[in-house]
Design a protein around this motif. Structure first.
Motif, short mmCIF file in Angstrom:
data_model
loop_
_atom_site.label_atom_id
_atom_site.label_comp_id
_atom_site.label_asym_id
_atom_site.label_seq_id
_atom_site.Cartn_x
_atom_site.Cartn_y
_atom_site.Cartn_z
N SER A 49 0.26 4.26 2.52
CA SER A 49 0.68 4.10 3.91
C SER A 49 2.15 3.85 3.95
O SER A 49 2.74 3.91 5.10
N PHE A 99 8.04 -6.32 12.88
CA PHE A 99 7.83 -4.90 12.34
C PHE A 99 8.50 -3.95 13.27
O PHE A 99 8.31 -4.28 14.48
N GLU A 138 -2.71 1.01 6.73
CA GLU A 138 -3.03 0.43 5.32
C GLU A 138 -4.23 -0.27 5.05
O GLU A 138 -4.80 -0.43 6.04
N GLN A 149 7.30 0.40 10.36
CA GLN A 149 6.66 -0.58 9.60
C GLN A 149 5.44 -1.03 10.04
O GLN A 149 4.39 -1.07 9.52
N SER A 150 5.28 -0.79 11.60
CA SER A 150 3.95 -1.18 12.21
C SER A 150 2.82 0.04 12.00
O SER A 150 1.86 -0.20 11.75
N ASP A 205 0.97 -1.09 0.20
CA ASP A 205 -0.05 0.24 0.11
C ASP A 205 1.06 1.18 0.02
O ASP A 205 1.48 1.58 1.07
N ARG A 216 -8.86 -2.76 8.04
CA ARG A 216 -7.84 -1.95 8.78
C ARG A 216 -8.09 -1.99 10.36
O ARG A 216 -7.07 -2.17 11.17
N ALA A 273 2.98 1.79 9.40
CA ALA A 273 2.33 1.51 7.97
C ALA A 273 1.41 0.39 7.75
O ALA A 273 0.47 0.46 7.18
N PHE A 274 1.44 -0.50 8.67
CA PHE A 274 0.59 -1.49 8.58
C PHE A 274 -0.61 -1.40 9.18
O PHE A 274 -1.87 -1.73 8.52
N ALA A 320 3.29 0.67 3.41
CA ALA A 320 3.28 -0.79 3.47
C ALA A 320 3.79 -1.60 2.45
O ALA A 320 3.45 -1.28 1.36
N ASN A 321 4.78 -2.55 2.67
CA ASN A 321 5.22 -3.34 1.56
C ASN A 321 5.92 -4.57 2.61
O ASN A 321 7.05 -4.84 2.86
N PHE A 322 5.06 -5.59 2.52
CA PHE A 322 5.16 -6.66 3.34
C PHE A 322 5.11 -8.03 2.53
O PHE A 322 4.19 -8.17 1.88
#
Length: 373
Positions: free
Chosen positions: A221, A232, A243, A236-237, A218, A254, A239-240, A223-225
């Motif tokens: 946000s 995380f 998203e 990263q958290s 996404d 979400r 972003a998660f 997010a790229n996981f």
């Protein structure tokens, strides 16, 4: 006389200390164990006193650090006091503690939502005798915002808007008033989680492990996981939990992710590797408290109960659900598409929470895309 075992170095029958040891030998031999027992006793007492003093010191340190902003006791027309304890938890996108560079790096955008910012996440955590329940209230819920008085003293009449409008207009106080008005649930405590502190909390924990059923990308946000279990960091958290654009149910998914992530954070914060390590515990406590704005009656004990309740949710001993929904795409002339609650089921669920009764209404499935460990 000679040969009669009278008083002497060996005592009667000469069964005492070896000749030449005298009374000092007897004293050394019999007092030594008592000295060690006394030393062990004093050591144990000292440790207990230090632990108590440290605990008391930590409590008052945490109490002084809490950022108390919302006076729930001043809310008008509150529902009667319920059974159990109800926490209203809101995720705020107020970026006042982030620099412009941090806002860009964390993909948060600029803070143009006014004094209070916005809230994408609103939950009620109920702690009671029948297990803990975490209930998500979608931000687009079309509800009545009751009449209120603004910060400048201006009086505003009741109106119908999305739930997150209440937060942007009046912050946590108006959000709590709106939730109470529409649910009939007495809110005992309020906790608001902000962006910057949230990132610091996760980093202080050393990251939080999450398991994904599928990859998440996404750009909005950040997010790229990949799929699978991974740890995380703070960025990263964030972003998660923000998203949603790649999700079929958008905000509902979400919210499910946010529920599970907060529960995972609470679970990890309560592990022995954190609690028993002061070099980790105090940074975690400090970052956690800096993350929060709370109500004026919140104590460190209340806060600990809230996080333990979140931990119970992730352990499977409680309920995690979203308010029952009748229409997730309800068109409104002023707010665009909004979300309508299934009021028949919702009223039953709200009554069960207010009265601390067993939950019979399952609500909307919170989803199973993510598992927090």
């Amino acid at each position: 006389g000679p040969g009669q075992g009278g008083p002497g170095p060996g005592g009667p029958g000469r069964t005492g200390s070896p000749a030449g040891s005298g009374s000092s030998g007897r004293s050394w031999k019999f007092r030594r164990p008592r000295s060690w027992k006394r030393l062990i006793g004093w050591t144990a007492l000292t440790v207990v006193v230090l632990l108590i003093a440290t605990s008391i010191g930590t409590y008052f340190w945490a109490d002084n650090k809490l950022h108390r902003t919302v006076n729930l006791t001043a809310l008008p027309a509150q529902p009667p006091l319920g059974k159990g304890t109800n926490y209203l938890i809101a995720g705020s996108d107020n970026r006042g503690n982030l620099t412009a560079a941090q806002q860009k790096a964390l993909h948060t955008g600029s803070d143009d939502e006014g004094q209070y910012g916005n809230s994408d996440s609103m939950m009620i955590l109920h702690i009671g005798a029948n297990g803990d329940t975490l209930l998500s209230l979608p931000r687009d819920s079309y509800v009545t915002i009751p009449a209120f008085t603004g910060a400048s003293g201006t009086k505003y009449p009741a109106s119908t808007h999305k739930l997150n409008t209440a937060f942007s207009w009046g912050g946590g106080a108006l959000l709590a008033q709106t939730v109470e008005y529409n649910t009939g649930i007495h809110i005992d405590h309020y906790a608001e989680i902000g962006f910057g502190g949230f990132v610091n909390l996760v980093d202080a924990l050393g990251g939080v492990q999450m398991c994904l059923d599928k990859p998440i990308v996404d750009p909005a946000s950040g997010a790229n996981f990949k799929a699978g279990c991974q740890t995380f960091n703070g960025a990263q958290s964030l972003a998660f939990v923000r998203e949603r654009h790649q999700e079929a149910q958008q905000d509902l998914t979400r919210m499910a992710n946010q529920q599970k992530f907060l529960a995972a954070v609470a679970h990890q914060a309560a592990t022995p590797s954190t609690v028993l390590n002061p070099f980790k515990l105090y940074p975690v406590l400090s970052a956690g408290i800096d993350t929060l704005s709370v109500d004026t009656q919140m104590s460190p004990y209340d806060l600990a109960q809230m996080f333990l309740g979140m931990k119970d949710i992730t352990s499977g001993s409680g309920h995690s659900l979203t308010v029952p929904i009748a229409n997730a795409n309800y068109y409104t002339p002023t707010d665009g598409d909004a979300l309508l609650w299934n009021m028949s089921q919702a009223k039953t669920l709200f009554g069960e929470l207010q009265n601390d009764q067993p939950i019979t209404v399952t609500g909307t499935d919170a989803g199973s895309d993510v598992a927090g460990n």
